[in-house]
Enzyme design. Structure first.
Site, mmCIF file in Angstrom:
data_model
loop_
_atom_site.group_PDB
_atom_site.id
_atom_site.type_symbol
_atom_site.label_atom_id
_atom_site.label_comp_id
_atom_site.label_asym_id
_atom_site.label_seq_id
_atom_site.Cartn_x
_atom_site.Cartn_y
_atom_site.Cartn_z
ATOM 1 N N HIS A 160 35.551 22.996 28.277
ATOM 2 C CA HIS A 160 35.693 23.146 29.743
ATOM 3 C C HIS A 160 36.977 23.917 30.061
ATOM 4 O O HIS A 160 37.006 24.788 30.923
ATOM 5 C CB HIS A 160 35.782 21.771 30.415
ATOM 6 N N GLU B 126 29.167 22.788 31.736
ATOM 7 C CA GLU B 126 28.851 21.837 30.672
ATOM 8 C C GLU B 126 28.359 22.565 29.411
ATOM 9 O O GLU B 126 28.546 22.080 28.302
ATOM 10 C CB GLU B 126 27.810 20.832 31.181
ATOM 11 N N HIS C 97 35.291 18.690 23.513
ATOM 12 C CA HIS C 97 34.452 18.826 24.711
ATOM 13 C C HIS C 97 35.276 19.331 25.904
ATOM 14 O O HIS C 97 34.944 20.359 26.515
ATOM 15 C CB HIS C 97 33.823 17.461 25.047
ATOM 16 N N GLU C 98 36.368 18.637 26.186
ATOM 17 C CA GLU C 98 37.188 19.045 27.339
ATOM 18 C C GLU C 98 37.837 20.402 27.066
ATOM 19 O O GLU C 98 38.047 21.194 27.987
ATOM 20 C CB GLU C 98 38.235 17.982 27.679
HETATM 21 ZN ZN ZN Z 1 31.667 17.826 30.324
#
Ligand code: ZN
Length: 510
Positions: A278, A304, A274-275
């Protein structure tokens, strides 16, 4: 044609402001990773000083006089004179800088200081109130923050609802009127889908994810996946923090964090992915525009979408695990010896209504957001009062998820956002979920054999596509315009709904 060269006196100032902001971000990153616990108060002061300087430099009279030469104050657009027009990067830069400038200018500086102080205070009280499970302890601070956020909306100006002014800070152009049909469409199909899943005869056992997994090896595996995604460790780091986050100081220094729990294999793994999503966005921003809005990410929703695309569309897919599961099995030979890839795929995609948003699966997650969206709107509009929050929270949780929080700590007190005044932030999580599927479907259309590439561990094709289509543009286009350029459509719940109905329909044999 006028180009960015004309804007140099302005971009020089913006670069200086960005460098101050980057320095403040490093202090924040340190606060969440390595700072000793006792350093908090002094750190808050350091960051506040830098933020104050950056704010002053933005609202300074010389910036105003530069901008007024070039921007039509009535429309906020670059002003064209006959025979002398701006090129596209300059137009976007002026539009977005004006937006930032006007917003900063509308808020009186004593108000900004007061808001910052009250939010900081409220956040500390919230932490204590959550630990002690005492909503009443937090209530006075919540009332104050709410009052200040209404005041902020008043300063910023709005159409229809003060909530729109707050929403626009996180997702430029988003409004209640635009979001309501999106959430209505989700509610109409996700609530019944969830009911069918919970009543399904298929029961997924995810106990294998809770065996004992060596923490160092979990981190090594996370690092391996990040590298495969194209996350650049020459220009990034992976550290530990209580809540995973991504911090960017420049495209050449973008840091991600994760957390690791011995008995929660999913936690480190999916927070890394997830990160990482980003992080790729921030590493993919165009360096030549650093300091200007063109070198900045466009919105929280689009940001996101990048993390969710990697986490869910890629990281929770069969194709991804066809390649990575044997590697994971090799890493945790004893624990995963008798578990085949299908069992693992089912375990990481198990749907279970739960009380805590950050632990929710990709299907129920949006229901958590929906209730927050409805509640925060009513709070800001004064339709409900702060003291009614726990009861309304519990009632909506039961309606959407079929469960009732036994305590406020697991209910209305669970998220930090409202304590620091982030009303209007929550919907961007759902926008991210919806955009992620829209983008991924488009990537599949444009990259031949994408699924096969993923199934052989080749993730760079996707990474490059995202960089070309999304990352490098910064704030050149508005979020809605960017989505339209990439996918031919603005926000649309349909691809997400079809994706979850197909995926979970199959998994739960509905
Ligand atoms: Zn996030």
């Amino acid at each position: 044609m006028k180009t960015l060269a004309t804007l140099e006196p302005l971009t020089t100032r913006l670069l200086e402001i960005q460098r101050i902001n980057s320095a403040a971000s490093i202090l924040s990153w340190d606060q969440e990773t390595y700072m000793p616990a006792g350093g908090g108060e002094a750190r808050a002061e350091q960051i506040a000083v830098l933020q104050g300087i950056a704010h002053q430099k933005l609202v300074a009279p010389d910036v105003q006089s530069l901008l007024s030469q070039w921007v039509d104050p009535a429309t906020g657009q670059a002003a064209d004179k006959a025979g002398d027009t701006w090129d596209e990067p300059s137009r976007s830069l002026l539009r977005e800088t004006w937006r930032d400038f006007i917003r900063a200018k509308k808020l009186p500086s004593d108000f900004v200081v007061k808001l910052s102080r009250e939010c900081s205070l409220a956040q500390q009280v919230w932490t204590e109130a959550r630990t002690q499970n005492k909503f009443a302890m937090f209530l006075p601070n919540l009332r104050t923050v709410l009052e200040l956020k209404r005041e902020e909306a008043h300063y910023l100006g709005y159409h229809d609802s003060p909530y729109n002014a707050l929403l626009d800070v996180y997702e430029p152009g988003a409004t209640i009127a635009g979001l309501q049909p999106v959430f209505a469409a989700l509610k109409a199909r996700l609530v019944p889908l969830l009911k069918r899943i919970t009543e399904s005869r298929v029961q997924i056992d995810d106990s294998i994810l809770h065996h004992s997994y060596d923490q160092t090896r979990q981190l090594e595996f996370g690092r391996l996946v990040l590298t495969a995604m194209g996350y650049d460790f020459e220009h990034g780091r992976l550290d530990l923090s209580a809540h995973p986050f991504t911090s960017s100081f420049h495209p050449t220094d973008v840091r991600v964090t994760t957390r690791v729990h011995e008995h929660e294999l999913q936690s480190c793994l999916f927070s890394c992915i997830h990160e990482g999503g980003h992080g790729l966005y921030d590493q993919g921003l165009d360096q030549q525009y650093f300091g200007t809005p063109l070198g900045d990410s466009v919105s929280l929703g689009i940001h996101e979408s990048q993390s969710r695309l990697w986490e869910n569309c890629v990281g929770r897919s069969r194709s991804f695990w066809r390649f990575f599961y044997p590697v994971l099995q090799h890493t945790f030979h004893d624990q995963l010896r008798g578990v085949d890839v299908e069992q693992f795929y089912a375990a990481i995609n198990r749907v279970k209504p739960s009380l805590i948003r950050v632990e929710a699966d990709e299907l129920t997650y949006n229901l958590h957001i929906m209730l927050r969206f409805e509640i925060e709107q009513d709070l800001i509009e004064g339709k409900i009062q702060a003291e009614d929050l726990p009861a309304i929270w519990n009632q909506k949780t039961e309606e959407y998820l079929g469960i009732v929080p036994p305590t406020d700590a697991e209910g209305a007190l669970q998220d930090v956002h409202w304590s620091f005044g982030s009303f209007g932030y929550f919907p961007t999580y759902t926008l991210g979920n919806l955009y992620s599927v829209q983008f991924f479907e488009q990537a599949k259309r444009e990259i031949p054999h994408l699924e096969e590439e993923i199934a052989t561990g080749q993730l760079m094709g996707l990474r490059r596509w995202l960089e070309q289509k999304i990352h490098r543009w910064g704030r050149m286009f508005t979020p809605a315009h960017l989505a339209e350029r990439v996918t031919g459509s603005t926000i649309d719940p349909e691809p997400f709904l079809q994706y979850v109905e197909k995926k979970y329909g199959e998994l739960y044999q509905l």
